[in-house]
Design a protein around this motif. Sequence first.
Motif, PDB file in Angstrom:
ATOM      1  N   UNK A   1       0.822  -1.221   0.000  1.00 15.42           N
ATOM      2  CA  UNK A   1       0.000   0.000   0.000  1.00 15.42           C
ATOM      3  C   UNK A   1       0.850   1.263   0.000  1.00 15.42           C
ATOM      4  N   UNK A   2       2.029   1.186   0.581  1.00 17.86           N
ATOM      5  CA  UNK A   2       2.928   2.343   0.596  1.00 17.86           C
ATOM      6  C   UNK A   2       2.571   3.408   1.615  1.00 17.86           C
ATOM      7  N   UNK A   3       1.636   3.127   2.527  1.00 22.63           N
ATOM      8  CA  UNK A   3       1.239   4.146   3.503  1.00 22.63           C
ATOM      9  C   UNK A   3       2.375   4.475   4.470  1.00 22.63           C
ATOM     10  N   UNK A   4       3.121   3.457   4.891  1.00 27.24           N
ATOM     11  CA  UNK A   4       4.258   3.708   5.779  1.00 27.24           C
ATOM     12  C   UNK A   4       5.418   4.371   5.033  1.00 27.24           C
ATOM     13  N   UNK A   5       5.536   4.088   3.749  1.00 28.76           N
ATOM     14  CA  UNK A   5       6.637   4.671   2.971  1.00 28.76           C
ATOM     15  C   UNK A   5       6.538   6.193   2.922  1.00 28.76           C
ATOM     16  N   UNK A   6       5.334   6.716   2.725  1.00 33.08           N
ATOM     17  CA  UNK A   6       5.170   8.171   2.703  1.00 33.08           C
ATOM     18  C   UNK A   6       5.452   8.780   4.067  1.00 33.08           C
ATOM     19  N   UNK A   7       5.066   8.070   5.137  1.00 32.67           N
ATOM     20  CA  UNK A   7       5.354   8.561   6.479  1.00 32.67           C
ATOM     21  C   UNK A   7       6.851   8.540   6.769  1.00 32.67           C
ATOM     22  N   UNK A   8       7.544   7.524   6.257  1.00 32.93           N
ATOM     23  CA  UNK A   8       9.006   7.460   6.417  1.00 32.93           C
ATOM     24  C   UNK A   8       9.661   8.682   5.784  1.00 32.93           C
ATOM     25  N   UNK A   9       9.205   9.060   4.601  1.00 35.83           N
ATOM     26  CA  UNK A   9       9.784  10.214   3.914  1.00 35.83           C
ATOM     27  C   UNK A   9       9.571  11.495   4.714  1.00 35.83           C
ATOM     28  N   UNK A  10       8.377  11.659   5.279  1.00 41.33           N
ATOM     29  CA  UNK A  10       8.108  12.842   6.096  1.00 41.33           C
ATOM     30  C   UNK A  10       9.016  12.885   7.321  1.00 41.33           C
ATOM     31  N   UNK A  11       9.145  11.753   7.980  1.00 40.16           N
ATOM     32  CA  UNK A  11       9.963  11.699   9.196  1.00 40.16           C
ATOM     33  C   UNK A  11      11.436  11.913   8.880  1.00 40.16           C
ATOM     34  N   UNK A  12      11.918  11.276   7.813  1.00 40.35           N
ATOM     35  CA  UNK A  12      13.323  11.436   7.454  1.00 40.35           C
ATOM     36  C   UNK A  12      13.621  12.866   6.991  1.00 40.35           C
ATOM     37  N   UNK A  13      12.671  13.482   6.305  1.00 37.78           N
ATOM     38  CA  UNK A  13      12.869  14.878   5.885  1.00 37.78           C
ATOM     39  C   UNK A  13      12.999  15.788   7.098  1.00 37.78           C
ATOM     40  N   UNK A  14      12.110  15.639   8.056  1.00 42.25           N
ATOM     41  CA  UNK A  14      12.202  16.445   9.270  1.00 42.25           C
ATOM     42  C   UNK A  14      13.478  16.178  10.040  1.00 42.25           C
ATOM     43  N   UNK A  15      13.866  14.901  10.119  1.00 45.66           N
ATOM     44  CA  UNK A  15      15.097  14.543  10.827  1.00 45.66           C
ATOM     45  C   UNK A  15      16.317  15.132  10.151  1.00 45.66           C
ATOM     46  N   UNK A  16      16.376  15.027   8.826  1.00 48.77           N
ATOM     47  CA  UNK A  16      17.529  15.550   8.100  1.00 48.77           C
ATOM     48  C   UNK A  16      17.678  17.060   8.243  1.00 48.77           C
ATOM     49  N   UNK A  17      16.570  17.779   8.122  1.00 50.14           N
ATOM     50  CA  UNK A  17      16.631  19.240   8.238  1.00 50.14           C
ATOM     51  C   UNK A  17      16.997  19.641   9.664  1.00 50.14           C
ATOM     52  N   UNK A  18      16.372  19.002  10.658  1.00 48.61           N
ATOM     53  CA  UNK A  18      16.670  19.319  12.057  1.00 48.61           C
ATOM     54  C   UNK A  18      18.127  19.019  12.388  1.00 48.61           C
ATOM     55  N   UNK A  19      18.615  17.877  11.905  1.00 49.69           N
ATOM     56  CA  UNK A  19      20.010  17.509  12.171  1.00 49.69           C
ATOM     57  C   UNK A  19      20.977  18.462  11.491  1.00 49.69           C
TER      58      UNK A  19
END
Length: 275
Positions: free
Chosen positions: A77-95
């Motif tokens: 379904x890819x529902x978790x995949x889109x959430x992973x991208x959101x979380x990793x984007x926030x993590x990368x910018x914050x880091x």
Amino acid sequence: MSMTIAKPSVRVRSAANAGKRLRWNSIGSAIWPWQLLTLIVFGLLWEYVAANRIIDPLFIGTPSRILSFFFTELFVTGSLASDVLWTLAGTGIAFGLGSLAGIATGLLFVSFPATEKFCDPFFAALNALPRIALAPLFLLWFGLGIGSKIALGFSLTYFIVLSSTVAGARSVDRDFLTLARTLGASRTKIFLRITLVSAVPTLFSGLRLGLIYSLLGVIAGEIIAAQHGLGQQLSYLAGTFQIDGVFAVLLLLALLGSGLTYGMSALESRLIRWR
């Protein structure tokens, strides 16, 4: 005479480092099958306990359903995949922002100790604040979007990288500094070629820890209130008593954290091979 003595010492150190890496590689290759076997045995025992209702699956789930949920939601379904991208984007910018600000502030404190002495009580008070208590304030300032999660991750990363930068820059061997000044090196050259280089190993320890804490900050912000992200998905699954989904998201977070840590360690070993 000094050159003929120095060359063998370099070779000896290189051989010692190579031997140490070889020993670690041999240990790692010997131990991973036992780690895998332990994981399999633990999973089978968990499945047995849940299937026979020794412990109610409502509380612990079952490994087979957890893996099924993990695979379906991530790859089908890819529902978790889109959430992973959101979380990793926030993590990368914050880091990234937290690391740059922490390194810049740390180098400023090392170069101008009076500035550190002036700012120390304020920074100590800010660092003592529980970050999770700041989450409602960040939500008020930056809204439900990714901005509030970045702010929370930034607040965690910044002080960790700042502390490691100051500690690393001040761990320079005083003999090196004295020798450099005796040879007429300028203050700028000493700072760039000795202080910064000596701080790199300690700095990477802070960066590795800061990367994980930025992920934790983003996840915490998403759990409290968010429109997207693994934390929001985790909160929703727990609220609807989908325990298999909760464990699937936790498994995904564990894999992400391990991958980020491994990637940072690999980058460190590549950049500071001179150690």
